[in-house]
Enzyme design. Structure first.
Site, short mmCIF file in Angstrom:
data_model
loop_
_atom_site.label_atom_id
_atom_site.label_comp_id
_atom_site.label_asym_id
_atom_site.label_seq_id
_atom_site.Cartn_x
_atom_site.Cartn_y
_atom_site.Cartn_z
N LEU A 8 0.85 -1.20 0.00
CA LEU A 8 0.00 0.00 0.00
C LEU A 8 0.88 1.25 0.00
O LEU A 8 1.67 1.46 0.92
CB LEU A 8 -0.91 0.01 1.22
CG LEU A 8 -1.81 -1.23 1.39
CD1 LEU A 8 -2.80 -1.01 2.52
CD2 LEU A 8 -2.52 -1.57 0.08
N ARG A 15 2.02 15.30 6.24
CA ARG A 15 2.93 15.82 7.26
C ARG A 15 4.40 15.82 6.84
O ARG A 15 5.24 16.39 7.53
CB ARG A 15 2.74 15.02 8.57
CG ARG A 15 1.51 15.48 9.34
CD ARG A 15 1.29 14.64 10.56
NE ARG A 15 0.74 13.33 10.24
CZ ARG A 15 0.76 12.29 11.06
NH1 ARG A 15 1.33 12.39 12.24
NH2 ARG A 15 0.23 11.15 10.68
N GLY A 137 -4.52 0.66 15.44
CA GLY A 137 -5.67 -0.21 15.61
C GLY A 137 -5.35 -1.18 16.74
O GLY A 137 -4.22 -1.61 16.90
N ARG A 331 37.97 7.92 -9.47
CA ARG A 331 36.66 7.90 -10.13
C ARG A 331 36.46 6.61 -10.92
O ARG A 331 37.31 5.73 -10.94
CB ARG A 331 36.53 9.13 -11.02
CG ARG A 331 36.50 10.41 -10.20
CD ARG A 331 36.62 11.62 -11.09
NE ARG A 331 35.59 11.65 -12.12
CZ ARG A 331 35.71 12.33 -13.25
NH1 ARG A 331 36.81 13.02 -13.52
NH2 ARG A 331 34.73 12.30 -14.13
N ASN A 384 43.66 14.29 -21.78
CA ASN A 384 42.96 13.19 -22.44
C ASN A 384 41.82 13.65 -23.33
O ASN A 384 41.19 12.85 -24.00
CB ASN A 384 42.42 12.20 -21.40
CG ASN A 384 41.45 12.84 -20.44
OD1 ASN A 384 41.59 14.03 -20.12
ND2 ASN A 384 40.48 12.09 -19.98
#
Ligand code: UD1
Ligand code: MG
Length: 453
Positions: A8, A15, A137, A331, A384
């Site tokens: 669900l 909020r 509940g 990297r 490069n």
């Protein structure tokens, strides 16, 4: 029985005060709904149905996958109504498990325990005993302790409000009767909603038994309704993940200051200093040390390698006993063989550096292949990129690049070659040659400095 999961995820989450649908807010860098989807996948269901509503298109776009059936609930008329949108897609011979898209910490083991309870005659309900059950509940049992119904907070009598056993919202049942029960739901209650929880009393009325199971900790079933709760879930998640690392053999100097945002595996005697972020798939072999303030993403770090503080490593593979940083940036496509040293303010990208080579200071090495035992002087740049295309720099073994070189790719420097400091190397250098590619120095005698007029 085959398993189908209904998640669900249609609620708005007012909020959160956010343009982003609630279930897309991340815990550990991953949307809450993705945590729920992964929890479902771990159970090998035949289908996963995700009920979407608020921000439906964005949720669908970000989480589309072959095993997911998105069902749109255009109006949020309650959890029972939400499940009813998915129910027509569910095979009547299956077991249905309901999860919430904003309850990301649920554990596979808990769900597996819950599922063992389900049979043609029995529903499995996950409940939790709470010090303060306000808002939940309540599980209503008869004098023999048999579950009779779930009563929502707003519909509960004073006596029912005193019940501390709360409904987590997670339940599993045979799909066979679900459609019929959902069809009988009414919204004449305090919130004017179609409550999924009303199915429990109907099932009991039809002679089914409701068996309960509890999560291992209350944290597992907490949802996030606002950003304060989101931050709490993040901390619970981090505590769980850092504990796993410690149990696997890593020392975390302060577990509260290491964040895991992905799948991290550690060997024995790994040491992780403070303010380290581990993202994506990270593997740290035995004896790896990660200094303070490092960010590591999608990388593998070999045994005994030391990463000094403030280094960033992303998409890189490092072999054993490398010495990295401080302030190094490795990297994507960086591959370092054993014993490579990459020092401060060095950036590498698509660089394969063979064993024993060193790039110790202030360099950029990109689209490069570097042989064994090379020494690349401070301030060396591989040029490069010509603004359009990328080119490769290749260094043989035992190459010595002087300080402040510009290696203009494509260029190859042969084994054992040397380049003078300050060289701009535009031509290949044969093996064992010295290349000097800089203006020759002139000395001018009796030089008078200019003076002020
Ligand atoms: C629900 C349960 C309550 C339980 C609590 C646990 C019902 C009626 N009540 O209450 O017993 O203690 O969860 O947190 O089931 N949703 C939809 N469509 C809707 C309504 C809800 O997709 O029309 C989704 C929400 O996005 C959320 C979940 O269902 O992920 C639960 O909805 P929520 O409104 O939070 O239910 P509660 O009132 O908290
Ligand atoms: Mg709720």
């Amino acid at each position: 029985m085959t398993l189908e999961v209904i998640i669900l995820a249609a609620g708005q989450g007012t909020r959160m005060r956010s343009a982003l649908p609630k279930v897309l807010h991340p815990v550990a860098g991953k949307a809450m709904v993705a945590h729920a989807i992964d929890a479902a996948r771990a159970l090998n269901p035949s289908k996963i149905h995700v009920v979407i509503g608020h921000g439906a298109e964005l949720v669908r776009e970000r989480h589309a996958a072959d095993d997911i059936n998105f069902v749109v609930q255009t109006e949020q008329l309650g959890t029972g109504h939400a499940v009813a949108q998915a129910q027509p897609f569910v095979d009547a011979a299956s077991t249905v498990l309901v999860l919430y898209g904003d309850v990301p910490l649920i554990q596979t083991a808990t769900l597996e325990r819950l599922l063992t309870l389900v049979s043609a005659q029995q529903i499995g309900l996950l409940t939790v005993n709470l010090a303060d059950p306000t808002g939940y509940g309540r599980i209503v049992r008869d004098s023999a302790g048999v579950v009779q119904a779930i009563v929502e907070q707003k519909d509960a009598s004073e006596a029912q409000k005193a019940i501390c056993e709360g409904n987590t919202g997670i339940l599993a049942m045979p799909a066979a009767r679900l459609g019929e029960w959902l069809g009988r739901l009414s919204n004449s209650n305090a919130q004017g909603e179609y409550y999924l929880t009303d199915v429990i009393a109907m099932a009991v009325g039809d002679g089914l038994v409701v068996a309960t199971e509890q999560p291992s900790s209350e944290q597992e079933v907490l949802g996030a309704n606002d950003r304060v709760q989101l931050a709490q879930l993040e901390r619970f998640y981090q505590q769980r993940e850092t504990e796993k690392l410690m149990r696997a053999g890593a020392t975390l100097l302060d577990p509260a200051r290491v964040d895991v945002r992905g799948e991290v595996t550690v060997g024995k005697d790994v040491l992780i200093d403070v303010n380290v972020i581990l993202q994506g798939r990270v593997e740290l072999a035995d004896g790896v040390e990660i200094g303070a303030h490092c960010v590591l993403k999608d990388c593998r770090i070999g045994a005994g390698t030391v990463v000094k503080p403030f280094s960033h490593i992303e998409g890189a593979q490092l072999a054993a006993h490398c010495d990295i940083g401080p302030y190094a940036r490795l990297r994507s496509g960086t591959t370092l063989a054993d014993g490579v040293k990459v020092g401060n303010f060095v950036e590498t990208k698509k660089a394969q550096i063979a064993a024993g080579s060193k790039v110790n200071h202030l360099s950029y090495i990109g689209d490069a292949e570097v042989g064994t035992n090379c020494n690349i002087g401070a301030g060396t740049i591989t040029c490069n990129y010509d603004g359009v295309n990328k080119f490769k720099t290749v260094l043989g073994n035992d190459v010595f690049i002087g300080s402040n070189n510009a290696l203009v790719a494509p260029v190859t420097i042969g084994h054992g070659a040397t380049t003078g400091a300050g060289s701009t190397v535009t031509q290949d250098v044969p093996e064992a040659n010295l290349a000097v590619g800089r203006a020759k120095q002139r000395n001018i005698g009796n030089w008078k400095r200019p003076s002020k007029q």
